[in-house]
Scaffold this active site. Structure first.
Site, PDB file in Angstrom:
ATOM      1  N   TYR A 109       2.114  -5.022  14.870  1.00 52.00           N
ATOM      2  CA  TYR A 109       2.571  -3.401  13.872  1.00 52.00           C
ATOM      3  C   TYR A 109       2.793  -2.405  15.536  1.00 52.00           C
ATOM      4  CZ  TYR A 109       1.111   0.437  12.121  1.00 52.00           C
ATOM      5  OH  TYR A 109       0.254   1.690  11.299  1.00 52.00           O
TER       6      TYR A 109
ATOM      7  N   GLY B 298      -2.624   5.907  -1.052  1.00 53.90           N
ATOM      8  CA  GLY B 298      -2.549   5.974   0.861  1.00 53.90           C
ATOM      9  C   GLY B 298      -1.725   7.672   1.276  1.00 53.90           C
ATOM     10  N   ILE B 299      -1.172   7.664   2.306  1.00 52.34           N
ATOM     11  CA  ILE B 299      -0.397   8.438   2.388  1.00 52.34           C
ATOM     12  C   ILE B 299       0.844   8.464   1.436  1.00 52.34           C
ATOM     13  CG2 ILE B 299       0.451  10.001   4.504  1.00 52.34           C
ATOM     14  CD1 ILE B 299      -0.331   7.888   6.547  1.00 52.34           C
TER      15      ILE B 299
ATOM     16  N   ASP C 282      10.542  -5.056  -3.496  1.00 51.53           N
ATOM     17  CA  ASP C 282       9.157  -5.176  -2.432  1.00 51.53           C
ATOM     18  C   ASP C 282      10.472  -4.586  -1.009  1.00 51.53           C
ATOM     19  OD1 ASP C 282       8.061  -6.705   0.271  1.00 51.53           O
ATOM     20  OD2 ASP C 282       6.973  -8.326  -1.279  1.00 51.53           O
TER      21      ASP C 282
ATOM     22  N   LYS D 200       6.190  -0.044  15.591  1.00 57.65           N
ATOM     23  CA  LYS D 200       5.967   1.623  14.916  1.00 57.65           C
ATOM     24  C   LYS D 200       6.688   2.065  16.279  1.00 57.65           C
ATOM     25  CE  LYS D 200       4.561   1.778  10.972  1.00 57.65           C
ATOM     26  NZ  LYS D 200       4.793   2.964  10.148  1.00 57.65           N
TER      27      LYS D 200
ATOM     28  N   VAL E 113      -6.056   6.721   9.517  1.00 60.37           N
ATOM     29  CA  VAL E 113      -6.086   7.468   8.091  1.00 60.37           C
ATOM     30  C   VAL E 113      -6.918   7.044   7.684  1.00 60.37           C
ATOM     31  CG1 VAL E 113      -4.347   8.498   6.061  1.00 60.37           C
ATOM     32  CG2 VAL E 113      -4.160   8.336   8.735  1.00 60.37           C
TER      33      VAL E 113
ATOM     34  N   THR F  53      -7.657   5.104   4.783  1.00 63.09           N
ATOM     35  CA  THR F  53      -7.002   4.125   3.664  1.00 63.09           C
ATOM     36  C   THR F  53      -6.992   3.428   3.401  1.00 63.09           C
ATOM     37  OG1 THR F  53      -4.581   3.802   4.643  1.00 63.09           O
ATOM     38  CG2 THR F  53      -5.102   6.107   4.238  1.00 63.09           C
TER      39      THR F  53
END
Length: 265
Positions: free
Chosen positions: A152, A17-18, A60, A156, A185, A187
């Site tokens: 989530y 991904g990013i 992790d 953020k 995005v 991903t």
């Protein structure tokens, strides 16, 4: 213009991904990178792709103490980090009361505690050196209370607020802090978040940016000393609209919209 650097950029979530695009972009510009991720074979594959400028640390960040272990590994190996990119993050989709509390705990630890620990440890090193940069990847979801992504989005929102506060604290030390806020995005996010709705996934795909473009926007914003950057013109317009609506009104509208998508299957 490419530049050679003896210091490293440490990138979390760097195997896809990013995060992978951040690593490719910085290596192309002549920067050495430390790839951080959970899966050893993916780290080895990414490091092999990038060549001599890349090394890796398996960790992790959802586990207690992981940020300290990463910092300690860098110190022991003599890897000086002057750029930290906190890209690792995860989402969980679904009604809040139906989500597995253990999975939510791990997500929140990754999105907030892991990021905060790395900022603290490497930020202190950078402040001592009088230079450095930190890019924290938040989300446009952090600008609104978001049904079915409640935890989530809240995590953020923390990333955004924490980044702005940290920027103010480190302003006099020569350390730049920027928060990047992407929207959708392309991903593996939808897969990892457990989104089964085909209609939602089609909507997500149809409104998403490619990861390489988002990475370029983030690196450019960091280089220009920006405090915050929303990735993409459409997302910037959406954020403006969100800001103009009553905070309690928008979640109700979003829930009706998401219920409609989910009901379509």
């Amino acid at each position: 213009m490419k530049h050679e650097s003896t210091d490293y950029a440490l990138i979390t979530g760097a195997t896809g991904g990013i995060g992978a695009e951040f690593a490719r972009l910085l290596c192309h510009e002549g920067k050495k990178v430390i790839l951080v991720g959970r899966t050893l074979d993916k780290l080895e594959k990414m490091a092999a792709e990038l060549g001599a400028r890349a090394t890796y640390i398996q960790a992790d960040l959802s586990l207690p103490g992981a940020s300290g272990e990463i910092h300690e590994a860098c110190v022991k190996r003599g890897l000086k980090v002057d750029c930290l990119i906190n890209n690792a993050g995860a989402g969980l989709f679904g009604a809040s009361i139906d989500l597995d509390p253990t999975a939510v705990d791990r997500m929140l630890a990754l999105n907030m505690a892991g990021l905060t620990g790395l900022c603290s440890l490497f930020g202190k090193d950078m402040a001592g050196a009088g230079r450095g940069s930190i890019l924290n990847v938040g989300s446009i979801a952090g600008r609104v209370a978001m049904p079915y992504f409640a935890s989530y989005a809240a995590s953020k929102a923390y990333v955004h607020a924490y980044s702005l506060a940290l920027r103010a604290e480190l302003a006099a030390s020569g350390v730049q802090v920027c928060c990047l806020l992407p929207g959708y995005v392309r991903t593996a996010f939808d897969d990892n978040a457990g989104i089964a709705s085909v209609s939602y996934r089609k909507f997500s795909a149809g409104n998403s940016m490619d990861a390489a473009s988002v990475a370029r926007i983030g690196i450019r914003a960091l280089g220009r000393g920006r405090a915050m950057r929303i990735a993409g013109a459409t997302n910037r317009v959406a954020a403006l609209g969100m800001a103009l609506l009553p905070k309690a009104f928008l979640p109700r509208v979003m829930k009706r919209f998401l219920d409609h998508l989910i009901a379509k299957g």
